[in-house]
Design a protein around this motif. Structure first.
Motif, PDB file in Angstrom:
ATOM      1  N   GLU A 126       0.853  -1.194   0.000  1.00 45.41           N
ATOM      2  CA  GLU A 126       0.000   0.000   0.000  1.00 45.41           C
ATOM      3  C   GLU A 126       0.886   1.240   0.000  1.00 45.41           C
ATOM      4  N   LEU A 127       0.931   1.927  -1.125  1.00 44.20           N
ATOM      5  CA  LEU A 127       1.730   3.144  -1.219  1.00 44.20           C
ATOM      6  C   LEU A 127       0.932   4.318  -0.662  1.00 44.20           C
ATOM      7  N   ARG A 128       1.523   5.000   0.329  1.00 45.32           N
ATOM      8  CA  ARG A 128       0.889   6.184   0.908  1.00 45.32           C
ATOM      9  C   ARG A 128       1.918   7.294   0.989  1.00 45.32           C
ATOM     10  N   THR A 129       1.495   8.487   0.643  1.00 48.61           N
ATOM     11  CA  THR A 129       2.383   9.644   0.708  1.00 48.61           C
ATOM     12  C   THR A 129       1.902  10.694   1.700  1.00 48.61           C
ATOM     13  N   THR A 130       0.777  10.442   2.337  1.00 50.32           N
ATOM     14  CA  THR A 130       0.293  11.322   3.403  1.00 50.32           C
ATOM     15  C   THR A 130      -0.029  10.465   4.615  1.00 50.32           C
ATOM     16  N   HIS A 131       0.306  10.971   5.782  1.00 48.18           N
ATOM     17  CA  HIS A 131       0.115  10.217   7.012  1.00 48.18           C
ATOM     18  C   HIS A 131      -0.355  11.150   8.116  1.00 48.18           C
ATOM     19  N   GLU A 132      -1.378  10.719   8.817  1.00 49.90           N
ATOM     20  CA  GLU A 132      -1.874  11.470   9.955  1.00 49.90           C
ATOM     21  C   GLU A 132      -1.713  10.608  11.198  1.00 49.90           C
ATOM     22  N   ARG A 133      -1.188  11.202  12.254  1.00 49.73           N
ATOM     23  CA  ARG A 133      -0.968  10.466  13.485  1.00 49.73           C
ATOM     24  C   ARG A 133      -2.305   9.990  14.055  1.00 49.73           C
ATOM     25  N   ALA A 134      -2.357   8.702  14.413  1.00 49.74           N
ATOM     26  CA  ALA A 134      -3.577   8.130  14.987  1.00 49.74           C
ATOM     27  C   ALA A 134      -3.195   7.182  16.114  1.00 49.74           C
ATOM     28  N   GLU A 135      -4.072   7.068  17.075  1.00 52.03           N
ATOM     29  CA  GLU A 135      -3.834   6.195  18.221  1.00 52.03           C
ATOM     30  C   GLU A 135      -3.687   4.750  17.750  1.00 52.03           C
ATOM     31  N   GLY A 136      -2.632   4.085  18.223  1.00 56.69           N
ATOM     32  CA  GLY A 136      -2.422   2.682  17.898  1.00 56.69           C
ATOM     33  C   GLY A 136      -1.799   2.435  16.541  1.00 56.69           C
ATOM     34  N   GLU A 137      -1.398   3.510  15.836  1.00 57.56           N
ATOM     35  CA  GLU A 137      -0.793   3.358  14.519  1.00 57.56           C
ATOM     36  C   GLU A 137       0.610   3.968  14.515  1.00 57.56           C
ATOM     37  N   LEU A 138       1.509   3.325  13.780  1.00 59.49           N
ATOM     38  CA  LEU A 138       2.882   3.813  13.658  1.00 59.49           C
ATOM     39  C   LEU A 138       3.239   3.934  12.185  1.00 59.49           C
ATOM     40  N   ASP A 139       3.678   5.102  11.772  1.00 65.10           N
ATOM     41  CA  ASP A 139       4.115   5.345  10.401  1.00 65.10           C
ATOM     42  C   ASP A 139       5.628   5.540  10.398  1.00 65.10           C
ATOM     43  N   VAL A 140       6.327   4.582   9.808  1.00 63.64           N
ATOM     44  CA  VAL A 140       7.788   4.661   9.697  1.00 63.64           C
ATOM     45  C   VAL A 140       8.071   5.153   8.279  1.00 63.64           C
ATOM     46  N   VAL A 141       8.078   6.462   8.130  1.00 63.73           N
ATOM     47  CA  VAL A 141       8.094   7.094   6.813  1.00 63.73           C
ATOM     48  C   VAL A 141       9.532   7.265   6.314  1.00 63.73           C
ATOM     49  N   ILE A 142       9.755   6.933   5.059  1.00 65.83           N
ATOM     50  CA  ILE A 142      11.033   7.173   4.392  1.00 65.83           C
ATOM     51  C   ILE A 142      10.753   7.977   3.126  1.00 65.83           C
ATOM     52  N   GLY A 143      11.390   9.130   3.003  1.00 71.80           N
ATOM     53  CA  GLY A 143      11.155   9.954   1.815  1.00 71.80           C
ATOM     54  C   GLY A 143       9.701  10.322   1.638  1.00 71.80           C
ATOM     55  N   ALA A 144       9.002  10.591   2.734  1.00 70.92           N
ATOM     56  CA  ALA A 144       7.594  11.021   2.732  1.00 70.92           C
ATOM     57  C   ALA A 144       6.642   9.933   2.262  1.00 70.92           C
ATOM     58  N   GLN A 145       7.065   8.654   2.283  1.00 71.56           N
ATOM     59  CA  GLN A 145       6.157   7.602   1.840  1.00 71.56           C
ATOM     60  C   GLN A 145       6.316   6.327   2.651  1.00 71.56           C
ATOM     61  N   THR A 146       5.246   5.540   2.651  1.00 72.53           N
ATOM     62  CA  THR A 146       5.280   4.166   3.132  1.00 72.53           C
ATOM     63  C   THR A 146       4.708   3.286   2.030  1.00 72.53           C
ATOM     64  N   SER A 147       5.125   2.030   2.003  1.00 71.41           N
ATOM     65  CA  SER A 147       4.687   1.152   0.908  1.00 71.41           C
ATOM     66  C   SER A 147       4.177  -0.206   1.384  1.00 71.41           C
ATOM     67  N   VAL A 148       4.271  -0.489   2.682  1.00 69.15           N
ATOM     68  CA  VAL A 148       3.777  -1.748   3.240  1.00 69.15           C
ATOM     69  C   VAL A 148       2.943  -1.432   4.469  1.00 69.15           C
ATOM     70  N   THR A 149       1.809  -2.109   4.587  1.00 62.40           N
ATOM     71  CA  THR A 149       0.945  -1.928   5.753  1.00 62.40           C
ATOM     72  C   THR A 149       0.752  -3.263   6.452  1.00 62.40           C
ATOM     73  N   LEU A 150       0.979  -3.265   7.761  1.00 61.13           N
ATOM     74  CA  LEU A 150       0.751  -4.451   8.594  1.00 61.13           C
ATOM     75  C   LEU A 150      -0.409  -4.190   9.536  1.00 61.13           C
ATOM     76  N   GLU A 151      -1.366  -5.108   9.559  1.00 56.62           N
ATOM     77  CA  GLU A 151      -2.405  -5.089  10.580  1.00 56.62           C
ATOM     78  C   GLU A 151      -2.094  -6.216  11.546  1.00 56.62           C
ATOM     79  N   LEU A 152      -2.102  -5.926  12.847  1.00 51.57           N
ATOM     80  CA  LEU A 152      -1.690  -6.894  13.851  1.00 51.57           C
ATOM     81  C   LEU A 152      -2.887  -7.510  14.562  1.00 51.57           C
ATOM     82  N   ALA A 153      -2.732  -8.779  14.905  1.00 49.58           N
ATOM     83  CA  ALA A 153      -3.788  -9.475  15.634  1.00 49.58           C
ATOM     84  C   ALA A 153      -3.833  -9.039  17.095  1.00 49.58           C
TER      85      ALA A 153
END
Length: 200
Positions: A126-153
């Protein structure tokens, strides 16, 4: 932990990473598979280093009649340049690492999160170039983008730069070869668990 000590330890890790980069070695990948994430940021980091060099030369000219101040500013400028290069080096020598038991997500020397494979419920490209801080979520951004999304059990603890704990249930991060990493995580999740030894 004292903030000054935290910053000092972080800078030491950066300098160690620079030494590993020069030696063409990686940091703690073990028997796992490494996945890089620094490919796209190299030109930006070296551009920043070049700007620092230009600034250092400019200050040297402006302070040429004040030798004591010039020496101090020059040393600070050189150290800043070293840290900028070391920051890129840390991103290169500290890749993400996937082994049979866990996925280790890293960003330079200041993010290092281990997630047990069995806690990964879903993984997707999942390519994302915008990120908003949310409870329980972590965005490890490189060059203003993320490309993998993990949902945890289940949530996993994440400790920020100054040690503040957050319980994370979703992680977004970047990998240079996101498709290969997603496939590798999917394979690791579907691998059968080793059978327990039978009592003798």
């Amino acid at each position: 932990m004292n903030a000054v000590l935290v910053v000092a330890r972080h800078e030491l890790r950066l300098l160690v990473s620079l030494a590993l980069w020069v030696a063409r070695r990686r940091h703690q990948t073990g028997s796992g598979t490494a996945f890089g994430y620094a490919r796209g940021q190299g030109p930006v980091m070296f551009g920043l280093a070049f700007v620092c060099v230009v600034e250092s030369i400019t200050m040297s000219v402006l302070l040429r009649d004040h030798p004591a101040v010039h020496r101090v500013v020059f040393l600070l400028d050189v150290y800043t340049i070293v840290l900028v290069v070391a920051l890129h080096a840390a991103s290169v020598v500290r890749p993400h690492v996937l082994d049979a038991d866990s996925l280790r997500i890293r960003r330079a020397a200041h993010v290092d999160l281990r997630i047990p494979v069995e806690k990964i419920a879903h993984v997707r490209r999942e390519l994302r170039t915008t990120h908003e801080r949310a409870e329980g979520e972590l965005d490890v951004v490189i060059g203003a983008q993320t490309s993998v999304t993990l949902e945890l059990a289940d949530t996993v603890p994440y400790f920020g730069f100054l040690g503040r704990r957050r319980d994370i249930r979703l992680v977004r991060f970047h990998a240079d070869d996101a498709d290969a990493l997603v496939r590798a995580i999917t394979t690791a999740r579907s691998a059968p668990s080793p059978r327990p030894d039978r009592p003798g």
